[in-house]
Design a protein around this motif. Sequence first.
Motif: not given
Lengths: 451, 297
Positions: A107, A110-111, A113-114, A117-118
């Motif tokens: 999307q 990129g929520l 993805e965040t 990644k975290d």
Amino acid sequence: MKKIVGLVLTASLTLGLAGCGGGSNDSNSSSASGDSAGKSGDTRTIKFAALETAYGADVWKQVAASFEKLNPDVKVDLTIDKKIEDVIGPSMKSGEFPDIVHLAVGQPKGLTETFIKDNNLTDLTDVLSMTVPGESATVKEKLIPGFTDTTITNPYGDGKTYLMPTFYSPCGLFYNADLFAQKGWGVPKTWDEMWALGDKAKAEGIALFSYPTTGYFDAFFYALLNEVGGPEFFTKVMNYTEGIWQTPEANQALDLVVKLASYTEKTVPANGNKDNFTKNQQLILDNKALFMPNGTWVVGEMSKAPRAEGFKWGFTALPAITEGGDQYSYTFFEQMWIPAKAQNADLAKQFIAYLYSDEAASIFAQAGAVQPIKEMSSKLDGDNKLFYSIYDHGAKAAMGAFATTDPVEGVSISDAVFGTVDSLVTGAKTKEQWVEAITKASDALRPALKK
Amino acid sequence: MKHTKGRGRFIFFCLSPAIALFVIFLIIPTIDVFRMSLYKWGGYTDDKTFVGMQNFSKLFQSDKFYQAMQNSILLIVIVSIITFAFALLFASMLTREKLIGQNFYRVVFYIPNILSVVVISAIFSAIYDPNNGLLNAFLNLFQGAGSEPILWLGDQKIVIFSLAGAMIWQAIGYYMVMYMASMANIPESLYESADLEGASRTQQFFTITIPLIWTNIRTTLTFFIISTINMSFLFVTAMTGGGPDGATEVILNYMYKEAYTNSSYGYGMAIGVVVFLFSFALAAVLNAVTKREHLEF
């Protein structure tokens, strides 16, 4: 007179005060009773947040209602919005998380993805072995194999599933089947046939290719990479292997896209943004372009658009590189996940398991949303039957995406690989500049790969 | 002595609510932006790593940052100059000349300011449409219908100017009203005596109108910088999304993309710091070079 006015005022003041007192008493008592009800009934609430997509919001309400019927002591609190990131984002920043988020990777904001990644997700591997509520099979037994073995669902490459696959959609090239029948053109099976068709169409004033936005090249590219080098090569590219973009296979894929850019309708980059992309899709409906890369949702998205007489959706996998070679169609699927700090993770997992039940699946299917459940495609009808049977007609399925890395500031692999296509069409960048940009991004991301 | 002490206390209590609000809602968030720019942080976890000036050193090596900065500066320059010129011209025409339907024009010019940016973007997307757009259809009157359409939002060399066109159209009315307000204050007698001495309309404009609204002009110059930086983000988001291929990426757009899409919140804040300092510095420079002796009528 004055006295009377004074009396009235005093009376009204007293009444007002009494009213306030009564009000506060009332609210006290009601909150107390509310508490006791909460304790005795023990109703638990799952907070479910989902992006509103082409399938609409009602489908979630129906599924939630049927889950609540099955579990009377559970309430599903739905937040469905077209800008779900903006709706749940602020409260998440202050530490309040939904229990389930239905939002796919890829999307614009990129929520998801965040969160990947975290390392901010709950491990969902145990959901696979859970029994679907109301049925006897486990979730894993119901799922089509392969969907929980991808780089998307298992982002850290450790065999653990953190994102559950939900609705899937084969992606490929869409065209007007009626136009092809009228002109007596065959759907190209190889890229050479594709170029020959492009020249024929050009003579009639029709462009070979259009694309909604460059973002749609992800599915296209993933399938193409599988065609030129097979799944192993694809995996290497997805993991930013050193020098991979200098291999003959990569070169072949890039050459094909450069050539395709020269066959693309010239106005496409002008409308290739999220507000005007439907104009690029309209080119297919108006017989101004032959093919566009897209997913099955496009049929619903364009259902109210005007179209050429006799228009009929056609759908094909990407043409093969050589005669008799493999044709690939990328499988796009959405995902849902549980934030690591969700309050009701156990209950949320129950709900997720329920979403794979036959009952839920049939509700979803009515809205055109198809889950990767075995034998689901045979239960479909209409256009969807054609789309979802693509893999039965010899096309191979490609799945996965660029591997997740720790965030690298200022580097975006999708901008480098897909975004540049606009510049290839307008002629602002050459293939060499493109390869250089991709290589640079790929090199920057390799050391940041999640271990 | 006692009297002044009491007065001091009174002033303190009167000011403290405002100061408290100012500190909480302005000073602390600003300091927070500066602080966050020194961290590597995704935005949603407690996992913040202090990285010092690393975000800034990465920023100054990034091509995308320079491209976005270039686009922003280009927009600031073009939009400010053209809007300024047109707003002044229209304001002086509407206050100084006897036009039929003055009030009508005043309203018409101001309308774009009331419209939301999304609406304006939709209007301009329709105007700029390569096949059915107003602009290309108009040009075809002169060139003949068969000519190659101009891609107002698709040609990387033109698109930033197309964006500027929409922004100027949107901004003119606002500044025009501001200039009109101060032009209306200039005493009519000055123009009368200039008329008697034989000064032309143009001379009057440059020697009477402009010097006497100079303070107002200086204020609006700062507004131009701030609003162009902010509005360009809205226009780009609604019209092109930064495309084609980054050709209209502006600095706030880049900041948003990095902070949210690329999960680099700290890096995004570093861009925020640069924008903050840049706009402050630019406003200060403009203020300094436009300093004139204050004229009174």
